[in-house]
Design a protein around this motif. Structure first.
Motif, PDB file in Angstrom:
ATOM      1  N   PHE A  26     -20.752 -17.015 -12.229  1.00 19.08           N
ATOM      2  CA  PHE A  26     -20.598 -16.706 -13.655  1.00 19.08           C
ATOM      3  C   PHE A  26     -19.487 -17.557 -14.268  1.00 19.08           C
ATOM      4  O   PHE A  26     -19.638 -18.122 -15.350  1.00 19.08           O
ATOM      5  N   LEU A  27     -18.378 -17.666 -13.568  1.00 14.05           N
ATOM      6  CA  LEU A  27     -17.259 -18.468 -14.061  1.00 14.05           C
ATOM      7  C   LEU A  27     -17.633 -19.947 -14.150  1.00 14.05           C
ATOM      8  O   LEU A  27     -17.266 -20.640 -15.108  1.00 14.05           O
ATOM      9  N   ALA A  28     -18.374 -20.421 -13.161  1.00  9.93           N
ATOM     10  CA  ALA A  28     -18.757 -21.835 -13.161  1.00  9.93           C
ATOM     11  C   ALA A  28     -19.677 -22.154 -14.339  1.00  9.93           C
ATOM     12  O   ALA A  28     -19.543 -23.201 -14.985  1.00  9.93           O
ATOM     13  N   MET A  33     -16.630 -21.833 -22.093  1.00 12.95           N
ATOM     14  CA  MET A  33     -16.593 -20.814 -23.145  1.00 12.95           C
ATOM     15  C   MET A  33     -15.197 -20.234 -23.290  1.00 12.95           C
ATOM     16  O   MET A  33     -14.413 -20.218 -22.324  1.00 12.95           O
ATOM     17  N   ASP A  34     -14.890 -19.716 -24.480  1.00 13.55           N
ATOM     18  CA  ASP A  34     -13.626 -19.021 -24.673  1.00 13.55           C
ATOM     19  C   ASP A  34     -13.787 -17.558 -24.259  1.00 13.55           C
ATOM     20  O   ASP A  34     -14.857 -17.130 -23.799  1.00 13.55           O
ATOM     21  N   PHE A  35     -12.716 -16.773 -24.445  1.00 17.33           N
ATOM     22  CA  PHE A  35     -12.693 -15.385 -23.979  1.00 17.33           C
ATOM     23  C   PHE A  35     -13.830 -14.567 -24.577  1.00 17.33           C
ATOM     24  O   PHE A  35     -14.575 -13.877 -23.882  1.00 17.33           O
ATOM     25  N   ARG A  36     -13.998 -14.659 -25.896  1.00 15.69           N
ATOM     26  CA  ARG A  36     -15.015 -13.855 -26.572  1.00 15.69           C
ATOM     27  C   ARG A  36     -16.421 -14.289 -26.195  1.00 15.69           C
ATOM     28  O   ARG A  36     -17.314 -13.454 -25.976  1.00 15.69           O
ATOM     29  N   ALA A  37     -16.638 -15.597 -26.093  1.00 12.09           N
ATOM     30  CA  ALA A  37     -17.963 -16.094 -25.729  1.00 12.09           C
ATOM     31  C   ALA A  37     -18.330 -15.689 -24.300  1.00 12.09           C
ATOM     32  O   ALA A  37     -19.488 -15.359 -24.012  1.00 12.09           O
ATOM     33  N   ALA A  41     -21.429 -13.435 -23.142  1.00 13.83           N
ATOM     34  CA  ALA A  41     -22.362 -13.886 -22.109  1.00 13.83           C
ATOM     35  C   ALA A  41     -22.535 -12.825 -21.026  1.00 13.83           C
ATOM     36  O   ALA A  41     -23.642 -12.619 -20.520  1.00 13.83           O
ATOM     37  N   ALA A  42     -21.438 -12.143 -20.674  1.00 18.72           N
ATOM     38  CA  ALA A  42     -21.520 -11.081 -19.667  1.00 18.72           C
ATOM     39  C   ALA A  42     -22.442  -9.966 -20.143  1.00 18.72           C
ATOM     40  O   ALA A  42     -23.302  -9.490 -19.389  1.00 18.72           O
ATOM     41  N   TRP A  43     -22.260  -9.539 -21.392  1.00 14.74           N
ATOM     42  CA  TRP A  43     -23.111  -8.483 -21.947  1.00 14.74           C
ATOM     43  C   TRP A  43     -24.570  -8.922 -21.979  1.00 14.74           C
ATOM     44  O   TRP A  43     -25.480  -8.155 -21.604  1.00 14.74           O
ATOM     45  N   GLN A  44     -24.828 -10.150 -22.418  1.00 16.33           N
ATOM     46  CA  GLN A  44     -26.202 -10.634 -22.517  1.00 16.33           C
ATOM     47  C   GLN A  44     -26.862 -10.709 -21.141  1.00 16.33           C
ATOM     48  O   GLN A  44     -28.028 -10.317 -20.978  1.00 16.33           O
ATOM     49  N   ARG A 156     -16.735  -8.824 -16.624  1.00 14.29           N
ATOM     50  CA  ARG A 156     -15.659  -8.748 -17.607  1.00 14.29           C
ATOM     51  C   ARG A 156     -14.303  -9.009 -16.949  1.00 14.29           C
ATOM     52  O   ARG A 156     -13.397  -9.597 -17.551  1.00 14.29           O
ATOM     53  N   PHE A 157     -14.147  -8.592 -15.701  1.00 13.58           N
ATOM     54  CA  PHE A 157     -12.904  -8.798 -14.959  1.00 13.58           C
ATOM     55  C   PHE A 157     -12.679 -10.275 -14.668  1.00 13.58           C
ATOM     56  O   PHE A 157     -11.546 -10.704 -14.398  1.00 13.58           O
ATOM     57  N   SER A 158     -13.740 -11.079 -14.746  1.00 17.04           N
ATOM     58  CA  SER A 158     -13.626 -12.502 -14.412  1.00 17.04           C
ATOM     59  C   SER A 158     -12.672 -13.234 -15.349  1.00 17.04           C
ATOM     60  O   SER A 158     -12.143 -14.292 -14.983  1.00 17.04           O
ATOM     61  N   ASN A 159     -12.434 -12.709 -16.559  1.00 20.16           N
ATOM     62  CA  ASN A 159     -11.496 -13.358 -17.470  1.00 20.16           C
ATOM     63  C   ASN A 159     -10.081 -13.405 -16.890  1.00 20.16           C
ATOM     64  O   ASN A 159      -9.317 -14.331 -17.164  1.00 20.16           O
ATOM     65  N   VAL A 160      -9.741 -12.399 -16.093  1.00 21.95           N
ATOM     66  CA  VAL A 160      -8.438 -12.391 -15.420  1.00 21.95           C
ATOM     67  C   VAL A 160      -8.362 -13.550 -14.427  1.00 21.95           C
ATOM     68  O   VAL A 160      -7.341 -14.234 -14.314  1.00 21.95           O
ATOM     69  N   ILE A 161      -9.471 -13.784 -13.717  1.00 20.72           N
ATOM     70  CA  ILE A 161      -9.517 -14.869 -12.742  1.00 20.72           C
ATOM     71  C   ILE A 161      -9.345 -16.218 -13.437  1.00 20.72           C
ATOM     72  O   ILE A 161      -8.683 -17.123 -12.920  1.00 20.72           O
ATOM     73  N   VAL A 162      -9.932 -16.360 -14.627  1.00 17.19           N
ATOM     74  CA  VAL A 162      -9.812 -17.608 -15.380  1.00 17.19           C
ATOM     75  C   VAL A 162      -8.356 -17.899 -15.705  1.00 17.19           C
ATOM     76  O   VAL A 162      -7.875 -19.030 -15.571  1.00 17.19           O
ATOM     77  N   ARG A 163      -7.621 -16.876 -16.123  1.00 13.20           N
ATOM     78  CA  ARG A 163      -6.213 -17.069 -16.470  1.00 13.20           C
ATOM     79  C   ARG A 163      -5.379 -17.441 -15.250  1.00 13.20           C
ATOM     80  O   ARG A 163      -4.379 -18.154 -15.369  1.00 13.20           O
TER      81      ARG A 163
END
Length: 202
Positions: A26-28, A33-37, A41-44, A156-163
């Motif tokens: 998912f991250l790859a 994408m930015d945080f909101r996008a 994408a996760a929801w979709q 949704r937790f993947s955003n933490v990994i991105v940071r």
């Protein structure tokens, strides 16, 4: 509601879908994408996966029978699609803006066939076929909802990994994800070939 059937269905679908294993892929695929996008994408992806699995749980057997499609054929098709995705990840074609502007990676390949793949579809069909009453069907439906709630939590937790990883870490993760997706694709195709051999080899 049959709690034993609910637990069995949740564990089975969780193992097949593998939400933790979907996070690096998912991250790859969403690294530009930015945080909101990425959240969108996760929801979709989760909604599409949910819709596909529910549709096949309700009418999967009839759909495949009507179209004359065997389960191994669908498995092989999913493997070929994932192999194309793996090649894009390994060669860096995901970085090309023209390649991502015309498609939504949240739907394909994230929603299907990564999340709602052949394994999850077949499992949902089998559970419904084995159901014998309204309580069984309620348990299966609740299990599908629960598993997708878990998937959404992981994505949704993947955003933490991105940071934590930053752009350089995501670059490395993309190539590793490409290898993982390629391995998954080859395994799906190999399993489909083995099924064809058993089915038509006499």
């Amino acid at each position: 509601m049959d709690l034993q059937l609910f637990g069995t269905a949740v564990v089975t679908l969780f193992v097949i879908v593998d939400p933790p294993g979907s996070v690096p892929i998912f991250l790859a695929l969403t690294r530009s994408m930015d945080f909101r996008a990425r959240n969108r994408a996760a929801w979709q992806a989760v909604w599409l996966s949910f819709g596909v699995i529910v549709a096949f749980a309700v009418a999967g057997g009839q759909i495949l029978k009507y179209l004359g499609i065997s389960l191994p054929a669908m498995q092989a098709a999913g493997g070929l699609l994932l192999l194309l995705v793996a090649l894009e990840l390994l060669t860096g074609k995901q970085d090309d803006p023209d390649s991502t502007a015309t498609s939504n990676v949240a739907l394909v390949p994230l929603g299907t066939p990564l999340l709602a793949g052949p394994g999850a579809i077949v499992a949902s069909i089998v559970f419904v076929r084995q159901g014998s009453g309204i309580t069984d069907y309620v348990a299966i439906a609740a299990a599908i909802v629960a598993v997708h709630a878990i998937i959404l939590g992981f994505l949704r937790f993947s955003n933490v990994i991105v940071r934590v990883l930053k752009q350089g870490g995501i670059e490395v993760l993309t190539r590793i994800s490409g290898l993982l997706v390629a391995a998954i694709a080859v395994q799906l195709i190999a399993d489909a070939i083995a099924s064809f051999v058993r089915q038509y080899g006499g």
